[in-house]
Motif scaffolding. Sequence first.
Motif, PDB file in Angstrom:
ATOM      1  N   ALA A  25      50.502 -11.086 -18.113  1.00  0.00           N
ATOM      2  CA  ALA A  25      51.444 -10.507 -17.148  1.00  0.00           C
ATOM      3  C   ALA A  25      50.766 -10.048 -15.856  1.00  0.00           C
ATOM      4  N   PHE A  26      49.435 -10.056 -15.842  1.00  0.00           N
ATOM      5  CA  PHE A  26      48.717  -9.514 -14.690  1.00  0.00           C
ATOM      6  C   PHE A  26      48.700 -10.499 -13.536  1.00  0.00           C
ATOM      7  N   ASP A  27      48.926 -10.005 -12.335  1.00  0.00           N
ATOM      8  CA  ASP A  27      48.908 -10.808 -11.110  1.00  0.00           C
ATOM      9  C   ASP A  27      47.747 -10.326 -10.237  1.00  0.00           C
ATOM     10  N   ALA A  28      46.643 -11.051 -10.271  1.00  0.00           N
ATOM     11  CA  ALA A  28      45.442 -10.640  -9.535  1.00  0.00           C
ATOM     12  C   ALA A  28      45.696 -10.617  -8.032  1.00  0.00           C
ATOM     13  N   GLU A  29      46.419 -11.597  -7.523  1.00  0.00           N
ATOM     14  CA  GLU A  29      46.684 -11.646  -6.081  1.00  0.00           C
ATOM     15  C   GLU A  29      47.516 -10.457  -5.627  1.00  0.00           C
ATOM     16  N   ALA A  30      48.474 -10.055  -6.452  1.00  0.00           N
ATOM     17  CA  ALA A  30      49.290  -8.892  -6.106  1.00  0.00           C
ATOM     18  C   ALA A  30      48.450  -7.623  -6.104  1.00  0.00           C
ATOM     19  N   ALA A  31      47.508  -7.519  -7.048  1.00  0.00           N
ATOM     20  CA  ALA A  31      46.632  -6.342  -7.096  1.00  0.00           C
ATOM     21  C   ALA A  31      45.770  -6.264  -5.848  1.00  0.00           C
ATOM     22  N   LEU A  32      45.235  -7.400  -5.411  1.00  0.00           N
ATOM     23  CA  LEU A  32      44.422  -7.426  -4.195  1.00  0.00           C
ATOM     24  C   LEU A  32      45.263  -7.081  -2.967  1.00  0.00           C
ATOM     25  N   ALA A  33      46.469  -7.640  -2.919  1.00  0.00           N
ATOM     26  CA  ALA A  33      47.341  -7.377  -1.770  1.00  0.00           C
ATOM     27  C   ALA A  33      47.732  -5.913  -1.701  1.00  0.00           C
ATOM     28  N   ASP A  34      47.985  -5.315  -2.845  1.00  0.00           N
ATOM     29  CA  ASP A  34      48.360  -3.899  -2.865  1.00  0.00           C
ATOM     30  C   ASP A  34      47.207  -3.033  -2.364  1.00  0.00           C
ATOM     31  N   ALA A  35      45.981  -3.342  -2.804  1.00  0.00           N
ATOM     32  CA  ALA A  35      44.821  -2.562  -2.370  1.00  0.00           C
ATOM     33  C   ALA A  35      44.577  -2.731  -0.876  1.00  0.00           C
ATOM     34  N   GLU A  36      44.715  -3.957  -0.386  1.00  0.00           N
ATOM     35  CA  GLU A  36      44.507  -4.183   1.043  1.00  0.00           C
ATOM     36  C   GLU A  36      45.547  -3.429   1.874  1.00  0.00           C
ATOM     37  N   ALA A  37      46.797  -3.430   1.414  1.00  0.00           N
ATOM     38  CA  ALA A  37      47.840  -2.697   2.135  1.00  0.00           C
ATOM     39  C   ALA A  37      47.546  -1.209   2.162  1.00  0.00           C
TER      40      ALA A  37
END
Length: 252
Positions: free
Chosen positions: A229-241
């Motif tokens: 269920a984990f989305d690595a790209e979403a995690a990176l995008a959230d941190a960058e935001a």
Amino acid sequence: MSEVDVPEDHPRYESLLTRHRIEDGVAKGITSQQGLIAQGRGEAFDYLLGEETTPSADEAERVAAAHLLLAEHAVLSVNGNVAALCPGELVELADVVGADLEVNLFNRTEERMRAIVEHLEAHGATDVKGLAADARIPGLSHERAKVDADGIYDADVVLVPLEDGDRAEALSAMGKTNVVVDLNPMSRSPQTAAVPVIDNVVRAIPNVTRHARDLADATDDELRDIVDAFDAEAALADAEARIRDGGDGSID
């Protein structure tokens, strides 16, 4: 300055303790002088993240725990900064998930390798790997290519905190599951990771341990559901935001 010299009510208490541990690591021959620069860079990103574990980072830490529990052979890679910052926490995590500890350095000398192994042993570790260096990671020409054949080379899951981007890529190319702890989501290491944990390593390692304890009775199917269920790209995008918005606090 020693840890007892920092008053707990100081607004930069945790940051000052962290800086002291890196300084102490250099004095003990555990951390390289370049590690001081890396620590300063990481502290700047942590400041922009608000110096706290974000919800997306906590989710990634839970996924990291699931990967480590599912692993046939998990290894926690240890460099000089990580050894200085959270040696006891690494030993505890290795014990909880049944992982090996292996020292791996870019600025590698036998003296530093043995100093870090002994430092980890002083915090309860046994059978620390890295000294044999009887295998190499393909595609790397520097000292971080040197690994133990029965350690990182054989592992299916590797936790690589504060990692060099080229080695993270090389480990992924070998088919290993990389769990990378890094405060910069735009760095090559988390960009190539199966699980990018964008958090300060002094928070991340205990958090992964906490999640591993909570998931100790989970079935393999339940653990795989967490992983899938984990989305690595979403995690990176959230941190960058979060970084672009800026954290709160002040750097002294």
